[in-house]
Scaffold this motif. Structure first.
Motif, mmCIF file in Angstrom:
data_model
loop_
_atom_site.group_PDB
_atom_site.id
_atom_site.type_symbol
_atom_site.label_atom_id
_atom_site.label_comp_id
_atom_site.label_asym_id
_atom_site.label_seq_id
_atom_site.Cartn_x
_atom_site.Cartn_y
_atom_site.Cartn_z
ATOM 1 N N GLY A 22 19.078 3.007 -3.296
ATOM 2 C CA GLY A 22 18.040 3.283 -4.422
ATOM 3 C C GLY A 22 16.884 4.251 -4.028
ATOM 4 O O GLY A 22 16.360 4.336 -2.808
ATOM 5 N N LYS A 23 16.449 5.103 -5.049
ATOM 6 C CA LYS A 23 15.510 6.074 -4.873
ATOM 7 C C LYS A 23 14.537 5.936 -6.083
ATOM 8 O O LYS A 23 15.102 5.854 -7.335
ATOM 9 N N SER A 24 13.536 6.645 -5.826
ATOM 10 C CA SER A 24 12.480 6.823 -7.031
ATOM 11 C C SER A 24 12.144 8.378 -7.164
ATOM 12 O O SER A 24 11.841 8.431 -8.383
ATOM 13 N N ASP A 25 12.657 9.108 -6.447
ATOM 14 C CA ASP A 25 12.379 10.450 -6.538
ATOM 15 C C ASP A 25 13.979 11.119 -7.143
ATOM 16 O O ASP A 25 14.933 11.357 -6.131
ATOM 17 N N ASN A 26 13.956 11.518 -8.228
ATOM 18 C CA ASN A 26 15.166 12.071 -8.708
ATOM 19 C C ASN A 26 15.606 13.313 -8.056
ATOM 20 O O ASN A 26 16.841 13.553 -7.936
ATOM 21 N N SER A 27 14.872 14.044 -7.935
ATOM 22 C CA SER A 27 15.247 15.447 -7.160
ATOM 23 C C SER A 27 15.762 15.195 -5.787
ATOM 24 O O SER A 27 16.787 15.892 -5.565
ATOM 25 N N ASP A 28 15.015 14.593 -5.171
ATOM 26 C CA ASP A 28 15.495 14.070 -3.875
ATOM 27 C C ASP A 28 16.788 13.605 -3.456
ATOM 28 O O ASP A 28 17.806 14.006 -3.054
ATOM 29 N N ALA A 29 17.077 12.649 -4.675
ATOM 30 C CA ALA A 29 18.384 12.012 -4.637
ATOM 31 C C ALA A 29 19.517 12.879 -5.028
ATOM 32 O O ALA A 29 20.773 12.899 -4.971
ATOM 33 N N SER A 30 19.137 13.855 -5.920
ATOM 34 C CA SER A 30 20.247 14.583 -6.602
ATOM 35 C C SER A 30 20.596 15.872 -5.499
ATOM 36 O O SER A 30 21.371 16.309 -5.737
ATOM 37 N N LYS A 31 19.654 16.269 -4.896
ATOM 38 C CA LYS A 31 20.017 17.485 -3.902
ATOM 39 C C LYS A 31 21.085 17.200 -3.070
ATOM 40 O O LYS A 31 22.002 17.915 -2.789
#
Ligand SMILES: NC(=O)c1ccc[n+]([C@@H]2O[C@H](COP(=O)([O-])OP(=O)(O)OC[C@H]3O[C@@H](n4cnc5c(N)ncnc54)[C@H](OP(=O)(O)O)[C@@H]3O)[C@@H](O)[C@H]2O)c1
Length: 273
Positions: A53-62
């Protein structure tokens, strides 16, 4: 099924349904990440399935091979903005389940050469019996299409659409359609209650009849719905009398009008984006 790192942007109903399907199909939990601003829905998925689970979309998408956009259409542009700035989409497959946003908008929101598949699922996906219409941009490889097929097959049946406008038609035929059946079932339950059945019994009578009818139709794939209807309808009998009422009220035309209204609304929504 190929194993690729999947990031869901959004952890609501639809993301939950697809993640449930993937896990049930044996997909490795550590290859799945769900992203959402608040923790409630996300944590539920993390605890239930052991996904990330993550709250940072960009971080998770990279770090993802596949990004699934599962947020409401109204916030899609805002959600995409940081992704556009921070994520390289060159070797990623992007799936979007949002209604009403055409491919050309994602090319602006994310990248002109994005590998995008539009997916239109319906709510029975929540119990693994959904129907999804998929449309891919020309640049999407066969390998990516196969992956998208396998992904959505984990929550039901998959139908590929050859032109984008058909997404609006599939909304009318499958996306909105569970509500048509629920309205019919609701009306039947109400009348069964007026006839004296208690609410629970009335619900069960209608539900099992609907389930049985669908199962019968599924078991007789060589028979048209019209033939199945005729097989229940003896001349001069009770069913014939009931159907007479539907025809007098022009039910087939009402269904046409309803489906056309859904398509018009989908087209209007597309113009808003
Ligand atoms: N439900 C259907 O029948 C259906 C059918 C076909 C297509 N769709 C489409 O599927 C999409 C999702 O629908 P849904 O029913 O799953 O909606 P939903 O249950 O409301 O879930 C939306 C999710 O988006 C998250 N979200 C909100 N802002 C975000 C942000 N800035 N970054 C990342 N995530 C964010 C929400 O986070 P929080 O958990 O923090 O609130 C929530 O988890 C919609 O575009 C809808 O049109 C739905």
């Amino acid at each position: 099924m190929q194993q690729r790192k999947i990031t869901f942007i959004g952890a609501g109903n639809m993301a939950h349904a697809i993640i449930t399907g993937l896990i049930s199909a044996g997909y490795p939990a550590n290859y799945i990440t769900a992203c959402s601003p608040t923790a409630t829905n996300r944590d539920l998925l993390v605890k239930k399935y052991g996904i990330n689970g993550k709250s940072d979309n960009s971080d998770a998408s990279k770090h993802a091979d596949v990004i699934i956009l599962a947020v409401k259409p109204q916030i899609m542009e805002t959600v995409c903005q940081p992704l556009k700035e921070q994520v390289n989409f060159a070797n990623k497959l992007v799936l979007t389940i949002a209604a009403g946003i055409p491919v050309k908008r994602y090319q602006q929101y994310l990248a002109p050469n994005i590998n995008l598949v539009r997916v239109m699922p319906n709510t029975p996906s929540l119990v693994g019996q959904g129907v999804s219409g998929l449309y891919a941009m020309d640049c999407v490889s066969e390998d990516d299409k196969t992956f998208a097929t396998e992904l959505m097959a984990s929550v039901g049946k998959v139908f590929w659409l050859t032109n984008e406008a058909t997404i609006n038609d599939i909304i009318a035929v499958t996306g909105s359609a569970p509500a048509y059946f629920f309205l019919f079932m609701e009306s039947m339950q109400q009348e069964a209650e007026r006839l004296g059945f208690d609410s629970k019994t009335a619900r069960e009578l209608v539900l099992y009849t609907a389930q049985g009818s669908a199962a019968l139709a599924a078991s007789k794939s060589d028979l048209s719905f019209a033939t199945l209807r005729e097989q229940v309808t003896s001349k001069g009998g009770t069913t014939a009398k009931a159907l007479e009422q539907f025809y007098q009220a022009n039910l087939p035309q009402i269904v046409t009008n309803a489906m056309r209204a859904a398509i018009r609304r989908a087209e209007e929504m597309e113009k808003q984006f």
